[in-house]
Design an enzyme around this catalytic site. Structure first.
Site, PDB file in Angstrom:
ATOM      1  N   TYR A  18       0.837  -1.195   0.000  1.00  0.00           N
ATOM      2  CA  TYR A  18       0.000   0.000   0.000  1.00  0.00           C
ATOM      3  C   TYR A  18       0.870   1.242   0.000  1.00  0.00           C
ATOM      4  O   TYR A  18       1.855   1.321   0.739  1.00  0.00           O
ATOM      5  CB  TYR A  18      -0.908   0.017   1.229  1.00  0.00           C
ATOM      6  CG  TYR A  18      -2.011  -1.029   1.188  1.00  0.00           C
ATOM      7  CD1 TYR A  18      -2.686  -1.301   0.001  1.00  0.00           C
ATOM      8  CD2 TYR A  18      -2.383  -1.723   2.326  1.00  0.00           C
ATOM      9  CE1 TYR A  18      -3.697  -2.242  -0.045  1.00  0.00           C
ATOM     10  CE2 TYR A  18      -3.398  -2.669   2.291  1.00  0.00           C
ATOM     11  CZ  TYR A  18      -4.055  -2.922   1.097  1.00  0.00           C
ATOM     12  OH  TYR A  18      -5.053  -3.845   1.061  1.00  0.00           O
ATOM     13  N   HIS A 168     -11.423   3.605   6.496  1.00  0.00           N
ATOM     14  CA  HIS A 168     -10.319   2.714   6.131  1.00  0.00           C
ATOM     15  C   HIS A 168      -9.907   1.740   7.242  1.00  0.00           C
ATOM     16  O   HIS A 168      -8.903   1.039   7.108  1.00  0.00           O
ATOM     17  CB  HIS A 168      -9.109   3.544   5.677  1.00  0.00           C
ATOM     18  CG  HIS A 168      -9.326   4.177   4.344  1.00  0.00           C
ATOM     19  ND1 HIS A 168      -9.911   5.422   4.193  1.00  0.00           N
ATOM     20  CD2 HIS A 168      -9.092   3.727   3.087  1.00  0.00           C
ATOM     21  CE1 HIS A 168     -10.000   5.709   2.907  1.00  0.00           C
ATOM     22  NE2 HIS A 168      -9.518   4.703   2.207  1.00  0.00           N
ATOM     23  N   ARG A 198      -5.113   7.941  -8.711  1.00  0.00           N
ATOM     24  CA  ARG A 198      -4.396   6.757  -8.240  1.00  0.00           C
ATOM     25  C   ARG A 198      -5.135   5.521  -8.748  1.00  0.00           C
ATOM     26  O   ARG A 198      -6.304   5.599  -9.147  1.00  0.00           O
ATOM     27  CB  ARG A 198      -4.254   6.726  -6.720  1.00  0.00           C
ATOM     28  CG  ARG A 198      -5.545   6.513  -5.965  1.00  0.00           C
ATOM     29  CD  ARG A 198      -5.312   6.527  -4.469  1.00  0.00           C
ATOM     30  NE  ARG A 198      -4.539   5.383  -4.007  1.00  0.00           N
ATOM     31  CZ  ARG A 198      -5.086   4.249  -3.552  1.00  0.00           C
ATOM     32  NH1 ARG A 198      -6.401   4.092  -3.511  1.00  0.00           N
ATOM     33  NH2 ARG A 198      -4.334   3.246  -3.145  1.00  0.00           N
ATOM     34  N   TYR A 291      -7.354  -9.941   2.797  1.00  0.00           N
ATOM     35  CA  TYR A 291      -8.283  -8.805   2.711  1.00  0.00           C
ATOM     36  C   TYR A 291      -8.897  -8.692   1.313  1.00  0.00           C
ATOM     37  O   TYR A 291     -10.090  -8.431   1.158  1.00  0.00           O
ATOM     38  CB  TYR A 291      -7.538  -7.508   3.069  1.00  0.00           C
ATOM     39  CG  TYR A 291      -8.332  -6.253   2.803  1.00  0.00           C
ATOM     40  CD1 TYR A 291      -9.404  -5.892   3.627  1.00  0.00           C
ATOM     41  CD2 TYR A 291      -8.032  -5.430   1.723  1.00  0.00           C
ATOM     42  CE1 TYR A 291     -10.139  -4.744   3.371  1.00  0.00           C
ATOM     43  CE2 TYR A 291      -8.759  -4.282   1.460  1.00  0.00           C
ATOM     44  CZ  TYR A 291      -9.817  -3.944   2.286  1.00  0.00           C
ATOM     45  OH  TYR A 291     -10.546  -2.809   2.021  1.00  0.00           O
TER      46      TYR A 291
HETATM   47  C1  HEM Z   1     -11.249  10.428  -0.351  1.00  0.00           C
HETATM   48  C2  HEM Z   1     -11.775   9.436  -0.962  1.00  0.00           C
HETATM   49  C3  HEM Z   1     -11.662   7.997  -0.530  1.00  0.00           C
HETATM   50  C4  HEM Z   1     -12.679   7.199  -0.144  1.00  0.00           C
HETATM   51  C5  HEM Z   1     -14.145   7.601  -0.027  1.00  0.00           C
HETATM   52  C6  HEM Z   1     -12.128   5.890   0.131  1.00  0.00           C
HETATM   53  C7  HEM Z   1     -12.873   4.802   0.531  1.00  0.00           C
HETATM   54  C8  HEM Z   1     -12.385   3.525   0.686  1.00  0.00           C
HETATM   55  C9  HEM Z   1     -13.174   2.368   1.030  1.00  0.00           C
HETATM   56  C10 HEM Z   1     -14.673   2.390   1.312  1.00  0.00           C
HETATM   57  C11 HEM Z   1     -12.352   1.296   1.067  1.00  0.00           C
HETATM   58  C12 HEM Z   1     -12.765  -0.139   1.421  1.00  0.00           C
HETATM   59  C13 HEM Z   1     -12.652  -0.298   2.922  1.00  0.00           C
HETATM   60  C14 HEM Z   1     -13.176  -1.623   3.456  1.00  0.00           C
HETATM   61  O1  HEM Z   1     -12.754  -2.685   2.952  1.00  0.00           O
HETATM   62  O2  HEM Z   1     -13.991  -1.584   4.377  1.00  0.00           O
HETATM   63  C15 HEM Z   1     -11.031   1.764   0.748  1.00  0.00           C
HETATM   64  C16 HEM Z   1      -9.925   0.967   0.648  1.00  0.00           C
HETATM   65  C17 HEM Z   1      -8.649   1.466   0.492  1.00  0.00           C
HETATM   66  N1  HEM Z   1      -8.287   2.798   0.367  1.00  0.00           N
HETATM   67 FE1  HEM Z   1      -9.511   4.372   0.206  1.00  0.00          FE
HETATM   68  N2  HEM Z   1     -10.776   5.912  -0.095  1.00  0.00           N
HETATM   69  C18 HEM Z   1     -10.447   7.181  -0.505  1.00  0.00           C
HETATM   70  C19 HEM Z   1      -9.204   7.624  -0.867  1.00  0.00           C
HETATM   71  C20 HEM Z   1      -8.057   6.889  -0.711  1.00  0.00           C
HETATM   72  C21 HEM Z   1      -6.721   7.382  -1.001  1.00  0.00           C
HETATM   73  C22 HEM Z   1      -6.369   8.771  -1.549  1.00  0.00           C
HETATM   74  C23 HEM Z   1      -5.879   6.378  -0.712  1.00  0.00           C
HETATM   75  C24 HEM Z   1      -4.377   6.489  -0.864  1.00  0.00           C
HETATM   76  C25 HEM Z   1      -3.496   5.683  -0.374  1.00  0.00           C
HETATM   77  C26 HEM Z   1      -6.660   5.239  -0.252  1.00  0.00           C
HETATM   78  C27 HEM Z   1      -6.179   3.990   0.122  1.00  0.00           C
HETATM   79  C28 HEM Z   1      -6.932   2.851   0.263  1.00  0.00           C
HETATM   80  C29 HEM Z   1      -6.393   1.499   0.315  1.00  0.00           C
HETATM   81  C30 HEM Z   1      -4.918   1.117   0.242  1.00  0.00           C
HETATM   82  C31 HEM Z   1      -7.455   0.631   0.441  1.00  0.00           C
HETATM   83  C32 HEM Z   1      -7.411  -0.903   0.434  1.00  0.00           C
HETATM   84  C33 HEM Z   1      -7.781  -1.318  -0.966  1.00  0.00           C
HETATM   85  C34 HEM Z   1      -7.525  -2.755  -1.372  1.00  0.00           C
HETATM   86  O3  HEM Z   1      -6.555  -3.395  -0.951  1.00  0.00           O
HETATM   87  O4  HEM Z   1      -8.291  -3.259  -2.228  1.00  0.00           O
HETATM   88  N3  HEM Z   1      -7.971   5.583  -0.263  1.00  0.00           N
HETATM   89  N4  HEM Z   1     -11.080   3.127   0.513  1.00  0.00           N
END
Ligand code: HEM
Length: 316
Positions: A18, A168, A198, A291
């Site tokens: 990540y 998150h 991204r 995950y």
């Molecule tokens: C501001 C808007 C954003 C929203 C609304 C958002 C929302 C979410 C949601 C709902 C999840 C899934 C969480 C779960 O499994 O319960 C997630 C996963 C994740 N988010 Fe965000 N996120 C945002 C921006 C970002 C940004 C800018 C990053 C930059 C690093 C980020 C990094 C991650 C990562 C690493 C995951 C895990 C994804 C995976 O492995 O599939 N998020 N995010």
């Protein structure tokens, strides 16, 4: 081979971890229209009709940002694809024409009596992206509205109103070394007019775009069915192109998510992608594999990829 063209392959290194892999986008566009436009819009509208509570949520305080986003996206659709969309605004009177779907939307800006749906819900029916509004309040970023048809195993109803960090919470290791706090500070400093992009990736078994947490029992069970023999047909690399944009008028953040799927049988046609995908799956930390739901079939998937790399070597 055509499915490979334009597919946003996400891996830039051989070992995935990540990171805040956001990059500034030039030109600064929040959405993209692809060849799948009509099919995806048909699916989006079906989902909104059948499962509105699941796919659209808003808090009343998001309404001004919703109007701003509707104007922004209608403008962007028309200026980037003038043969497919037109948009005119004379004072408050607006007319959007969608020539691909032979439809038009006439409304008066900020007059709710002139539209049947909330602005985000209306404009969301003309773009392929899922749309999220993060309200920027003095104590953080909060999810204040969203139109979400293609979530990757999460629930809009669950996260509505939540703060960025809490959203998150389920992601393994994301709190380590203040990582998610740094990401939130990064977002809060984004200037109006700039777009940051991204890529996030996961794997879907079958080619289903709508994989919400609410229907996990329907689509999640297919993970048990993957074998070395059928992996090429069943496995799809799922990439979300995510963009962040600060609204110039209301200062909230628009988060757009464009989801792309590529069947493994197509992916392996590109030798560099086959190798890179293999390396990343092989070295993926177990907690992230778990995950992302890959653990169940990781061994079978790796065998499939190894067989194809071996075939490639023999063919040379
Ligand atoms: C501001 C808007 C954003 C929203 C609304 C958002 C929302 C979410 C949601 C709902 C999840 C899934 C969480 C779960 O499994 O319960 C997630 C996963 C994740 N988010 Fe965000 N996120 C945002 C921006 C970002 C940004 C800018 C990053 C930059 C690093 C980020 C990094 C991650 C990562 C690493 C995951 C895990 C994804 C995976 O492995 O599939 N998020 N995010």
């Amino acid at each position: 081979m055509s499915r490979l063209n334009g597919f946003p392959f996400p891996f830039t290194k051989d070992q995935y971890t990540y990171s805040n892999n956001s990059v500034p986008l030039d030109p600064a566009k929040t959405i993209t229209v692809t060849a799948d436009y009509k099919n995806e819009l048909e699916l989006i509208r079906k989902l909104l009709q059948k499962h509105h509570q699941r796919c659209f949520r808003s808090l009343p305080l998001s309404i001004e940002s919703q109007w701003e986003i509707m104007l922004l996206l209608f403008n962007e659709l028309a200026s980037c694809n003038p043969e497919s969309f037109t948009f005119q605004k004379m004072g408050g009177e607006c007319l959007f024409q969608n020539h691909l779907l032979a439809e038009e939307e006439a409304f008066v800006f900020r007059d709710v009596s002139t539209i049947d749906l909330e602005p985000l819900d209306l404009v969301g029916r003309h773009v392929q992206e899922d749309l999220i509004i993060m309200g920027d309040r003095h104590d953080g970023l909060f999810l204040e509205a969203g139109q979400l048809c293609f979530p990757s195993n999460w629930s809009l109803a669950f996260v509505q109103g939540m703060e960025f960090k809490s959203i998150h919470n389920q992601v393994p290791g994301i709190q380590n070394d203040g990582f998610i706090d740094k990401v939130e500070r990064f977002i809060s400093k984004i200037q109006p007019g700039a777009v940051w992009e991204r890529k996030n990736w996961s794997i879907t078994v079958t080619n289903k775009l709508d994989t919400p947490l609410e229907t996990y029992s329907v689509w999640g069970k297919h993970r048990q069915e993957v074998t070395c023999e059928n992996a090429g047909d069943l496995i799809h690399l799922r990439v979300e192109v995510q963009r962040l944009f600060r609204l110039p008028m209301n200062h909230d953040v628009l988060f757009t998510i464009h989801t792309y799927l590529l069947q493994l049988n197509d992916l392996i046609q590109q030798e560099s992608w086959l190798k890179s995908f293999y390396q990343n799956i092989k070295t993926l930390p177990e907690e992230i594999a778990e995950y992302k739901g890959i653990s169940t079939y990781r061994t079978e998937l790796l065998r499939f990829l190894e067989n194809h790399m071996e075939k490639g070597r023999r063919g040379r």
